[in-house]
Enzyme design. Structure first.
Site, short mmCIF file in Angstrom:
data_model
loop_
_atom_site.label_atom_id
_atom_site.label_comp_id
_atom_site.label_asym_id
_atom_site.label_seq_id
_atom_site.Cartn_x
_atom_site.Cartn_y
_atom_site.Cartn_z
N GLY A 1 0.74 -1.25 0.15
CA GLY A 1 0.10 0.02 -0.02
C GLY A 1 0.89 1.29 0.01
N GLY B 1 1.54 3.40 -2.45
CA GLY B 1 1.30 4.19 -3.41
C GLY B 1 0.76 5.59 -3.03
N GLY C 1 -1.09 7.67 1.05
CA GLY C 1 -1.27 8.00 2.23
C GLY C 1 0.11 7.70 3.20
N LEU C 2 -0.08 7.02 4.35
CA LEU C 2 1.06 6.91 5.12
C LEU C 2 2.32 5.97 4.52
CD1 LEU C 2 -1.02 6.50 8.50
CD2 LEU C 2 0.61 8.53 7.75
N PHE D 1 -13.74 0.46 6.66
CA PHE D 1 -14.98 1.62 6.45
C PHE D 1 -15.73 1.43 7.61
CE2 PHE D 1 -16.02 -2.40 3.95
CZ PHE D 1 -17.34 -2.88 4.83
N TYR E 1 -7.02 0.09 18.67
CA TYR E 1 -8.32 -0.72 18.85
C TYR E 1 -7.70 -2.46 18.48
CZ TYR E 1 -9.38 -0.08 13.80
OH TYR E 1 -9.59 0.18 12.38
N PRO F 1 -0.78 3.52 15.38
CA PRO F 1 -0.82 5.02 14.97
C PRO F 1 -2.21 5.34 15.50
CG PRO F 1 -0.37 3.87 12.96
CD PRO F 1 -0.83 2.88 13.91
N PRO G 1 -4.63 9.26 15.37
CA PRO G 1 -5.16 10.06 14.18
C PRO G 1 -4.04 10.57 13.38
CG PRO G 1 -5.63 11.26 16.13
CD PRO G 1 -5.05 9.89 16.39
N1 COA Z 1 -20.52 -0.27 4.50
C1 COA Z 1 -21.07 -1.56 4.41
N2 COA Z 1 -20.64 -2.77 3.41
C2 COA Z 1 -19.73 -2.16 2.63
C3 COA Z 1 -19.21 -0.85 2.48
C4 COA Z 1 -19.52 -0.03 3.44
N3 COA Z 1 -19.19 1.21 3.60
N4 COA Z 1 -18.07 -0.89 1.37
C5 COA Z 1 -18.18 -2.07 1.02
N5 COA Z 1 -18.99 -2.93 1.38
C6 COA Z 1 -19.45 -4.33 1.05
C7 COA Z 1 -20.03 -4.30 -0.22
O1 COA Z 1 -21.29 -3.83 -0.28
C8 COA Z 1 -19.72 -5.92 -0.67
O2 COA Z 1 -20.68 -6.54 0.11
P1 COA Z 1 -21.91 -7.11 -0.95
O3 COA Z 1 -21.29 -8.05 -2.08
O4 COA Z 1 -22.37 -8.13 0.08
O5 COA Z 1 -22.82 -5.99 -1.28
C9 COA Z 1 -18.50 -6.07 0.17
O6 COA Z 1 -18.36 -5.17 1.08
C10 COA Z 1 -17.18 -5.99 -0.74
O7 COA Z 1 -17.50 -4.98 -1.59
P2 COA Z 1 -16.43 -4.46 -2.82
O8 COA Z 1 -16.47 -3.12 -3.07
O9 COA Z 1 -16.44 -5.32 -3.79
O10 COA Z 1 -15.21 -4.79 -1.98
P3 COA Z 1 -13.55 -4.38 -2.57
O11 COA Z 1 -12.91 -5.69 -2.29
O12 COA Z 1 -13.53 -3.94 -3.99
O13 COA Z 1 -12.93 -3.39 -1.44
C11 COA Z 1 -12.86 -2.27 0.67
C12 COA Z 1 -12.61 -3.56 -0.48
C13 COA Z 1 -14.41 -2.24 0.90
C14 COA Z 1 -12.23 -2.63 1.95
C15 COA Z 1 -12.40 -1.11 -0.12
O14 COA Z 1 -12.81 0.26 0.79
C16 COA Z 1 -11.04 -0.94 -0.21
O15 COA Z 1 -10.47 -1.72 -1.31
N6 COA Z 1 -10.17 -0.06 0.53
C17 COA Z 1 -8.79 -0.08 0.25
C18 COA Z 1 -8.37 1.05 1.04
C19 COA Z 1 -8.54 1.22 2.43
O16 COA Z 1 -9.73 0.78 2.97
N7 COA Z 1 -7.75 1.58 3.22
C20 COA Z 1 -7.71 1.90 4.66
C21 COA Z 1 -8.03 3.24 5.03
S1 COA Z 1 -8.39 3.43 6.76
#
Ligand code: COA
Length: 279
Positions: free
Chosen positions: A16, A18, A20-21, A98, A148, A189, A191
């Site tokens: 990861g 590319g 942010g942190l 999320f 957490y 970390p 915030p």
């Molecule tokens: N609330 C509830 N459910 C959620 C959601 C939300 N905010 N975002 C995604 N989902 C659910 C989707 O609805 C799906 O479930 P379903 O098929 O039953 O509807 C499932 O999660 C997978 O979603 P999808 O978008 O296909 O996942 P992905 O594998 O493409 O993405 C995540 C993974 C959701 C974690 C995405 O946010 C991501 O890739 N994040 C990477 C970066 C990140 O989060 N960094 C951390 C920063 S703190």
């Protein structure tokens, strides 16, 4: 804070990296002489970040497109990296998260987060660890967790479960692989604002301010404060630290935990009134 060649001769992979942190960490380690490889899912972003950091630091940085949830892709990518040159360090920074009410989560939502945070981290760690052990090459694994991981937290339960497991892995493998010259640490970390995390986790502006200031120092963390800690833990000078988690949160979690910490909000007049009650 450090001599400029602190990490010279170290080849370090940042998942990861590319944005942010992860990106801030890559920049700091490059400034300190490390050779960096970043990986992530978005090829264009990896390319852009590598070019930017190369130009900014004059350091050596490469990238590998990789979804760490895919164990075969992890194995192939790590084999490719090793064929170029073995790594000395791995920083498990990639995460997925999320904010959601837990009763609203589908099993796919749970898996989406746990697959990145727990499985992805474990695949990367195993792929590197097996090679370090086979080559009798020292290794250093640093995983980014959160406070957490031990306090728990509502509304991010899949991430809580994943991070708690990564902390358990850190402590377990520090013991199992310590004799093989591989050390394991974690950083928790508080915030540290990034666009990606705040977009996913802090839905309203007024909440962002509370989130960033409800700690003993009353401010969010600065990226360089975190990246200097990473540099220290990746350096040989910290070699005796293993199996540890270092919290860097301005005492955020302790502020929430102490039973009488509410008294921070008392005024001088409140304290004077309390004193006047003394017999
Ligand atoms: N609330 C509830 N459910 C959620 C959601 C939300 N905010 N975002 C995604 N989902 C659910 C989707 O609805 C799906 O479930 P379903 O098929 O039953 O509807 C499932 O999660 C997978 O979603 P999808 O978008 O296909 O996942 P992905 O594998 O493409 O993405 C995540 C993974 C959701 C974690 C995405 O946010 C991501 O890739 N994040 C990477 C970066 C990140 O989060 N960094 C951390 C920063 S703190």
């Amino acid at each position: 804070m450090f001599v400029s060649d602190l990490l010279k001769g170290k080849r370090i992979l940042i998942t990861g990296g590319g944005s942010g942190l992860g990106k801030s960490t890559a920049k700091r380690l490059l400034q300190l002489g490390a050779e960096i490889v970043i990986c992530g899912r978005r090829v264009a972003l990896l390319e852009e970040t590598s070019a930017e950091l190369r130009a900014a630091t004059g350091g050596v940085i490469g990238y590998k497109p990789l979804d760490i949830r895919d164990p075969e892709a992890v194995e192939a990518t790590i084999a490719e990296i090793w064929a170029e040159a073995p790594l000395d360090g791995l920083i498990n920074n990639a995460a997925g998260n999320f904010l959601a009410r837990t009763e609203d989560l589908s099993h796919r939502a749970l898996d989406a987060v746990v697959a990145i945070v727990l499985h992805g981290t474990a695949y990367m760690t195993l792929a590197c660890g097996k090679r370090w052990i086979a080559d009798k090459h020292p290794g250093n694994v640093l995983s980014i967790v959160t406070t957490y991981a031990w306090t728990g937290s509502a509304y991010v339960v899949p991430s809580v479960m994943g991070k708690a497991a990564v902390l358990a892995m850190t402590r377990s493998l520090a013991v199992e692989w310590g004799p093989k010259g591989i050390r394991f640490n974690a950083i928790a970390p508080g915030p540290f604002p990034t666009e990606g995390a705040w977009e996913r986790l802090v839905p309203r502006k007024d909440l962002a301010e509370t989130f960033e200031t409800r700690n003993a120092l009353g401010r969010p963390g600065r990226h360089e404060e975190l990246t200097n800690l990473v540099a220290y833990l990746m350096a040989d000078q910290s070699a005796y630290i293993t199996g540890e988690v270092v919290t860097i949160d301005g005492a955020e979690w302790l502020t929430g935990a102490g039973q009488f910490n509410f008294a921070r909000s008392l005024t001088d007049a409140d304290w004077a009134e309390m004193a006047s009650r003394k017999k």
